[in-house]
Design an enzyme around this catalytic site. Structure first.
Site, PDB file in Angstrom:
ATOM      1  N   LYS A  89       0.866  -1.181   0.000  1.00  0.00           N
ATOM      2  CA  LYS A  89       0.000   0.000   0.000  1.00  0.00           C
ATOM      3  C   LYS A  89       0.905   1.234   0.000  1.00  0.00           C
ATOM      4  CE  LYS A  89      -4.327   1.200   2.342  1.00  0.00           C
ATOM      5  NZ  LYS A  89      -4.997   1.110   3.647  1.00  0.00           N
TER       6      LYS A  89
HETATM    7  O1  G3P Z   1      -7.348   2.254   5.509  1.00  0.00           O
HETATM    8  C1  G3P Z   1      -7.707   3.425   4.883  1.00  0.00           C
HETATM    9  C2  G3P Z   1      -9.076   3.947   5.234  1.00  0.00           C
HETATM   10  O2  G3P Z   1     -10.029   2.937   5.143  1.00  0.00           O
HETATM   11  C3  G3P Z   1      -9.143   4.732   6.505  1.00  0.00           C
HETATM   12  O3  G3P Z   1     -10.445   4.977   6.936  1.00  0.00           O
HETATM   13  O4  G3P Z   1     -12.031   5.632   8.709  1.00  0.00           O
HETATM   14  O5  G3P Z   1      -9.609   6.265   8.925  1.00  0.00           O
HETATM   15  O6  G3P Z   1     -11.077   7.377   7.250  1.00  0.00           O
HETATM   16  P1  G3P Z   1     -10.810   6.131   8.005  1.00  0.00           P
END
Ligand code: G3P
Length: 220
Positions: A89
């Site tokens: 990633k």
């Molecule tokens: O892993 C990346 C993403 O899914 C992060 O989500 O909830 O931290 O905006 P969030």
């Protein structure tokens, strides 16, 4: 439509795996930092433990923390050697995109993260990434329409038959998942609570309760 679990927590992975609703796992540095892990070796061991919970069709997106080109390459190669199930990633930066091109030539799978615009999504596809991760919820949080972005990325990717898969990230609620399914994207990655929310409907609970009461009134 594939369901990835957005977590670095082994117990959460085991729970969703056991109900058969998981096609892989995505992590990020913030999620890793929530676990009981304190150095690089422990992080590597943790990634290996996650991979052991996955079958050969499932994969784990493990994020680099480097930002310079050479460092991203070195870190990504090391991560890819931990397990063939690991997808590297990489953040959506110039160095990130350059690295994805390199990894793509070496047949090392990549997931480009922190994507917030159509322009970025086009660059990701042209770099040869396996996955693009547009951040739906974080756009909604800022009053931008995250789902509209997903819809338009799909339109553009379809126009050019780009092979990059759309993996909607930063999912906040079941409606996000349902709308992504209607748009027809490849995958979503979600926290565990949103998967549980998909199961819930009050009429299911009321109905089940009545069925069981009726049955028990008559049949001993
Ligand atoms: O892993 C990346 C993403 O899914 C992060 O989500 O909830 O931290 O905006 P969030």
């Amino acid at each position: 439509m594939k369901f990835f679990l957005d977590t670095a927590n082994l117990e959460e992975i085991k729970k969703i795996k056991s109900i058969g609703m998981m096609n892989g796992v995505t992590t990020n540095p913030s999620l890793i930092a929530k676990e009981n892990i304190f150095n690089k070796n422990e992080i590597d061991a943790h990634y290996i433990s996650i991979c052991k919970l996955l079958n050969n069709e499932e994969n784990l997106s493990a994020e680099v923390i480097s930002t310079e080109y050479e460092d991203i390459i070195n870190e990504g190669i090391k991560l890819s050697l931990l397990s063939p199930k690991i997808v590297i990633k990489v953040p959506m930066t110039i160095n990130g995109i350059k690295s994805i091109k390199f990894f793509s030539k070496k047949k090392i799978r990549t997931n480009c993260t922190l994507v917030f615009s159509l322009g970025q999504a086009i660059l990701v596809a042209k770099s040869g990434a396996d996955y693009v991760s547009p951040f739906l919820g974080r756009l909604d949080d800022l009053s931008f329409n995250g789902l509209q972005l997903i819809k338009e990325i799909k339109e553009i990717y379809d126009n050019f038959k780009f092979k990059t898969k759309i993996l909607a990230a930063s999912i906040r609620n079941p409606i996000h998942i349902i709308e992504c399914a209607k748009i027809g994207i490849d995958a979503i990655t979600t926290p565990i609570n949103v998967i549980y929310s998909l199961f819930n409907h009050p009429m299911t609970n009321i109905g089940l309760d009545k069925f069981l009461k009726d049955y028990r009134k008559k049949i001993k």
